[in-house]
Design a protein around this motif. Structure first.
Motif, short mmCIF file in Angstrom:
data_model
loop_
_atom_site.label_atom_id
_atom_site.label_comp_id
_atom_site.label_asym_id
_atom_site.label_seq_id
_atom_site.Cartn_x
_atom_site.Cartn_y
_atom_site.Cartn_z
N TYR A 25 38.72 42.68 46.61
CA TYR A 25 38.21 43.32 47.82
C TYR A 25 39.02 44.57 48.12
N ALA A 27 40.36 46.32 51.10
CA ALA A 27 40.51 46.08 52.54
C ALA A 27 41.67 46.92 53.07
N ILE A 32 42.69 43.42 47.54
CA ILE A 32 43.00 41.99 47.60
C ILE A 32 42.28 41.29 46.46
N ALA A 34 40.87 38.24 44.89
CA ALA A 34 40.50 36.90 45.35
C ALA A 34 40.23 35.96 44.17
N PRO A 53 43.94 25.62 48.06
CA PRO A 53 44.51 25.89 49.39
C PRO A 53 43.71 26.94 50.14
N SER A 54 43.91 26.95 51.42
CA SER A 54 43.21 27.90 52.29
C SER A 54 43.53 29.34 51.85
N GLY A 55 42.54 30.17 51.79
CA GLY A 55 42.74 31.59 51.46
C GLY A 55 42.82 31.88 49.98
N CYS A 56 42.59 30.88 49.12
CA CYS A 56 42.78 31.13 47.68
C CYS A 56 41.58 31.84 47.05
N GLY A 57 40.42 31.75 47.67
CA GLY A 57 39.25 32.43 47.10
C GLY A 57 38.05 31.50 46.89
N LYS A 58 38.09 30.32 47.48
CA LYS A 58 37.00 29.34 47.30
C LYS A 58 35.67 29.85 47.85
N SER A 59 35.72 30.38 49.08
CA SER A 59 34.46 30.87 49.68
C SER A 59 33.93 32.07 48.90
N THR A 60 34.84 32.90 48.42
CA THR A 60 34.43 34.04 47.59
C THR A 60 33.66 33.53 46.38
N ARG A 63 30.26 32.09 47.39
CA ARG A 63 29.35 33.15 47.85
C ARG A 63 28.79 33.91 46.65
N ARG A 224 45.71 32.23 45.80
CA ARG A 224 45.04 33.50 45.55
C ARG A 224 45.83 34.36 44.57
N1 LIG Z 1 34.90 40.55 52.85
C1 LIG Z 1 36.20 40.56 52.62
N2 LIG Z 1 36.94 41.70 52.68
C2 LIG Z 1 38.26 41.70 52.42
N3 LIG Z 1 38.97 40.61 52.09
C3 LIG Z 1 38.31 39.45 52.03
C4 LIG Z 1 36.89 39.34 52.29
N4 LIG Z 1 36.51 38.04 52.14
C5 LIG Z 1 37.63 37.38 51.81
N5 LIG Z 1 38.69 38.19 51.73
C6 LIG Z 1 40.07 37.82 51.37
O1 LIG Z 1 40.02 37.19 50.12
C7 LIG Z 1 40.91 36.08 50.07
C8 LIG Z 1 40.13 34.81 49.73
O2 LIG Z 1 39.27 34.51 50.82
P1 LIG Z 1 38.28 33.27 50.80
O3 LIG Z 1 37.45 33.36 49.59
O4 LIG Z 1 37.60 33.25 52.11
O5 LIG Z 1 39.31 32.05 50.65
P2 LIG Z 1 39.15 30.48 50.99
O6 LIG Z 1 37.69 30.22 51.17
O7 LIG Z 1 39.74 29.78 49.80
O8 LIG Z 1 39.93 30.22 52.23
C9 LIG Z 1 41.61 36.04 51.42
O9 LIG Z 1 42.85 36.69 51.32
C10 LIG Z 1 40.66 36.81 52.33
O10 LIG Z 1 41.36 37.44 53.36
#
Ligand SMILES: Nc1ncnc2c1ncn2[C@@H]1O[C@H](COP(=O)(O)OP(=O)(O)O)[C@@H](O)[C@H]1O
Ligand SMILES: [Mg+2]
Length: 277
Positions: A25, A27, A32, A34, A53-60, A63, A224
């Protein structure tokens, strides 16, 4: 007769194939990372858990699987195709409640079918009633969303996701906001539902027990940027029962994953905290 089917993905046809996936990303003028060189395969009908763990990139990651985000590089095939149109190929349940507050329970579920199904209005309503029953909301069909508890709101989301008829159900920490009792009840109910529907499930969690209770296979992620640290088959039969938490294999795997995370993830988290001081 004992259930010898350890994995629901017996036919092991591939539903999701990910190769060397990177996502960075941009940002606030910093980059960053991910996802880094992440590869994995998820079979059709498999209940795959992404644990990290939280913030590692799971939602990324999920998605990108759902087609809501583009990778920076790498390949991803969903049902053998590169473009996974949201709603058609994958449906999603998020941690935050995403139902429409101005619609009733039944209308929320029926709405999900409006753009993804060829059903008539009457058929959509009948199907919505079936789904409401499946998630245990048959007595709340006409309730407004804000009259429901957190667990019930997530059941509406699950029923809406099932309504789209996509073969892949992605669940991004769907029970993260629920108290632990409700969470356990929801896990049990989800097991019944997914065993019935046979959908491929990609379930995100940071909870080791939740991963073991639900999954056929667990993909353990690093901090991450996320990579797959380990891929583990959960050798517990289906249907899963609450008593399985006491089985030797459950307890052993729980500690195996705990130690893996402790060595590779917790140590890194502690180091980051130390470096910041
Ligand atoms: N749209 C975005 N723009 C910038 N950074 C992002 C965005 N989405 C996620 N991140 C960053 O990418 C990293 C992984 O996020 P995320 O996939 O949400 O992790 P998780 O779901 O494991 O908590 C985090 O550091 C988050 O801040
Ligand atoms: Mg997340």
């Amino acid at each position: 007769m004992p259930d010898l089917r350890f994995s629901r993905a017996a036919a092991s046809k591939q539903a999701i194939r990910i190769r060397q996936l990177y996502k960075t990303y941009d940002a606030h003028k910093e980059k960053i990372a991910a996802l880094e060189n992440l590869s994995c395969d998820i079979a059709e009908g498999e209940f795959a858990v992404i644990l990290g763990p939280s913030g590692c990139g799971k939602s990324t990651l999920v998605r990108i699987i759902a087609g809501l985000e583009q990778p920076s590089s790498g390949t991803i095939l969903v049902n053998g195709s590169r473009d996974s149109a949201p709603g058609k190929t994958c449906s999603m349940v998020f941690q935050s409640y995403t139902s429409f507050p101005w619609l009733s329970v039944l209308d929320n579920i029926a709405f999900a079918m409006r753009y993804t199904s060829t059903k008539t209005k009457h058929e959509r309503r009948t199907r919505a009633q079936e789904l409401a029953r499946m998630v245990g909301l048959e007595n709340f069909e006409n309730a407004w969303i804000n009259e429901l508890s957190g667990g019930m709101k997530q059941r509406v989301s699950i029923a809406s996701a099932l309504a789209t008829e996509s073969r892949i159900l992605i669940m991004d920490e769907p029970f993260g906001a629920l108290d632990s009792q409700t969470r356990m009840a929801m896990q049990e109910q989800l097991l019944t539902i997914t065993e019935k529907t046979g959908k491929t499930v990609v379930f995100v969690t940071h909870d080791i027990e939740e991963a073991l209770v639900l999954g056929d296979r667990i993909y353990v992620c690093t901090s991450r940027p996320a990579r797959i640290l380990a891929e583990m088959d959960v050798a517990l039969p289906r249907p899963r029962t609450p008593e399985m938490r006491n089985r030797k294999i459950f307890v052993e795997m729980k500690y195996e994953i705990f130690h893996l995370l402790r060595d590779h993830v917790y140590a890194q988290i502690l180091e980051t905290h130390r470096a910041r001081r």
